[in-house]
Write a protein that holds these residues in place. Structure first.
Motif: not given
Length: 573
Positions: A136, A108, A283, A562-565, A104-105, A134
């Motif tokens: 997205d 992002r 997520r 939860g997703a953080t975009g 994810e990181e 997460s």
């Protein structure tokens, strides 16, 4: 109209930052790679020599690259954390959440507009989907596919399932250790993941049922040239996903998870899928519970005759029509509006599906079992739920009452299970605790405990077993697992004593300890029990134990729900 590309935030402009970002990437990329018109597609690749089932994904990635290039995108290799089920200690599940968080990181934090996710071995596809959910960004999965079937003494070998079976035959004295070792070289015939309906096969197929794989691709054997053809087409599609702004949050709904649960039951998939689907839904912020698996899936017919619940193997499923042929038989149970990465609903891809071998894929009117989806059990031994896979269990044990024989850790189990003086018989219930997310840590695949050697020698081949850990998707037997709360989280499993009577009634969805409530409330765990729990002092294990949730909610880290975009909050320079 093409949306403004995310990568343009890095490569656009004539300031110092834009200069640095472009200059350092000018190692073969053309100038128009930075024009803001060509999507930059990461190929998140879990290939690793230490994840042998995923090693061939390097070749698959090459075909994805070609497809991205053909569609006008810029393909970018992104090696991500790879988790090899057969080698990684103490258990690959300990690092599923870390792999998801790291991927994810990286997505992002880097200038990418979309991603193709390459996974195969058990935890790699779940971790990639958790990451994609997460962050997205537009994302599509290419499952690495199962290996071809090997044979030993003229009989097909199901990798995993036949390891458990043959090893028990050795312990029971019906197979020599020499022949057991001789079968080893025949077990793994080709590249690819396990050829049974284990966790790897299950999660590849469920990724397609969710809508994150191009329909018809999941289950393609790893050595099959059509996998490379599909990888090429998926690379092209990834570029389209970016232009059309088709992200996981626009595709995945409760209906998508309904379809995955129906598919899980119809294929006889792994119980591990439950904890993975719960984590992916978490997520996305989609409400999904254990009860949904029972309500939606428990009465779905089992249509696929594959090991460990049946006879055949994954390359048989592929030639027989694959997942789409299975889903066509249960089309009325699917959500008609749930979309796929193609932009069309999953059900629209079923019209041309056919069953080519009715022995492998059963017609709806002649199922392998009428209702064999995963059952959720509750009672004073599992207040938050436990699972059992009836399709892999012995029918005569689905309603059972027996004396508990308790083991406080996997080390305790190994030390005593074959002791000649162990007070155990065929009606006993083997209980193993300290194997949940916190207790081990990582919730290892130890719930399908080997049977006592003296019972194997007398012909016993199954017993009721209860554990707060997991079971390999390739395993079989009457195993109650994912007991929640786990013993290390204060669950009543910590209070069971050898000699207590346990009652299992799958039809009634009940798992009970026949001990008066007042007596149970007065008990405290023995020191031998609590001393077996994990107590890490540093590193990932400490973070994991402090923040992991229970199996009934996906065993994810509480701060990752939860997703953080895809937004990056700060400039890089």
């Amino acid at each position: 109209m093409t949306p403004r590309l995310r990568s343009a935030q890095w490569y656009g402009g004539d300031d110092r930052d834009g200069y640095i970002h472009r200059a350092w990437m000018r190692r073969g990329l053309p100038s128009d790679a930075f024009s803001g018109r060509r999507p930059h597609i990461a190929i998140a690749n879990t290939a690793s020599d230490l994840t042998p089932c995923n090693a061939h994904l390097k070749e698959v990635a090459s075909s994805v690259r070609d497809g991205v290039h053909e569609a006008g995108g810029i393909p970018l290799d992104l090696p991500v954390v790879s988790l090899g089920e057969t080698l990684l200690r103490p258990t690959a599940m300990l690092w599923r959440n870390m792999a998801a968080m790291a991927t994810e990181e990286m997505l992002r934090g880097n200038p990418v507009d979309g991603v193709v996710l390459l996974g195969g071995c058990d935890k790699t596809i779940p971790s990639l989907l958790m990451a994609a959910a997460s962050v997205d960004l537009p994302a599509v999965v290419v499952p690495g596919g199962p290996m071809l079937t090997g044979t030993f003494r003229g009989k097909a070998l199901g990798c995993g399932t036949d390891v458990w079976r043959l090893s028990e035959e050795v312990r029971g004295g019906t197979l020599s250790r020499e022949d057991f070792i001789r079968s080893e070289s025949a077990m793994i015939r080709s590249k690819g993941h396990c050829n049974t309906m284990g966790t790897a096969s299950t999660m590849g197929l469920l990724a397609e049922a969710l809508g994150t794989v191009v329909p018809g691709v999941a289950g393609t054997p790893a050595p099959d040239s059509r996998l490379l053809e599909s990888a090429h087409a998926t690379g092209k599609l990834a570029v389209d996903l970016v232009h059309e702004e088709r992200t996981p949050s626009t595709l995945l709904t409760r209906g998508s998870f309904r379809n995955a649960i129906v598919a899980l039951a119809a294929i006889g998939g792994s119980t591990n899928a439950v904890v993975h689907l719960l984590a992916i839904a978490g997520r996305l912020g989609i409400e999904l519970t254990l009860d949904d698996f029972d309500r939606i899936g428990s009465r779905v017919p089992l249509l696929v005759d594959l090991q460990p619940a049946g006879r055949f193997l994954m390359d048989d499923l592929h030639r027989a029509g694959g997942l789409l042929a299975v889903l066509r038989e249960v089309r009325d149970l699917l959500d008609p509006g749930a979309l796929t990465v193609t932009g069309r609903p999953l059900v629209e891809h079923l019209d041309d599906a056919r069953i080519w071998d009715p022995e492998v894929i059963r017609d709806r009117t002649a199922p392998l079992r009428d209702a064999a989806g995963i059952a959720v059990l509750r009672g004073n031994l599992a207040p938050d739920g436990a699972l059992i896979k009836p399709a892999a269990a012995s029918p005569h044990l689905l309603r059972h009452r027996g004396r508990a024989v308790v083991f406080d850790s996997i080390e305790d189990f190994h030390a005593r299970i074959d002791a000649p003086d162990l007070d155990v018989d065929a009606d006993s219930v083997l209980v193993l605790r300290g194997c949940g997310p916190k207790g081990y840590p990582g919730m290892p695949e130890v719930s399908n405990m080997p049977l006592p050697k003296k019972l194997l020698a007398s012909g016993v081949r199954d017993m009721v077993r209860v554990c707060d850990g997991r079971m390999s998707g390739t395993a079989y037997g009457t195993v109650v697992l994912h007991v929640a709360p786990e013993a290390a989280a204060g669950g009543p499993l910590a209070l069971v004593r050898t000699g207590d009577v346990i009652e299992l009634d799958v039809a009634a969805r009940s798992l009970r300890l026949d001990v008066p409530d007042a007596e149970l409330a007065a008990r405290i765990p023995d020191s031998a029990t609590t001393e077996g729990y994990a107590s890490p002092t540093r590193g990932w294990e400490r973070l994991y134990v402090d923040h992991v949730t229970q199996a009934d909610t996906g065993a994810d880290l509480d701060f990752l729900l939860g997703a953080t975009g895809p937004v990056v909050g700060r400039e890089s320079h």
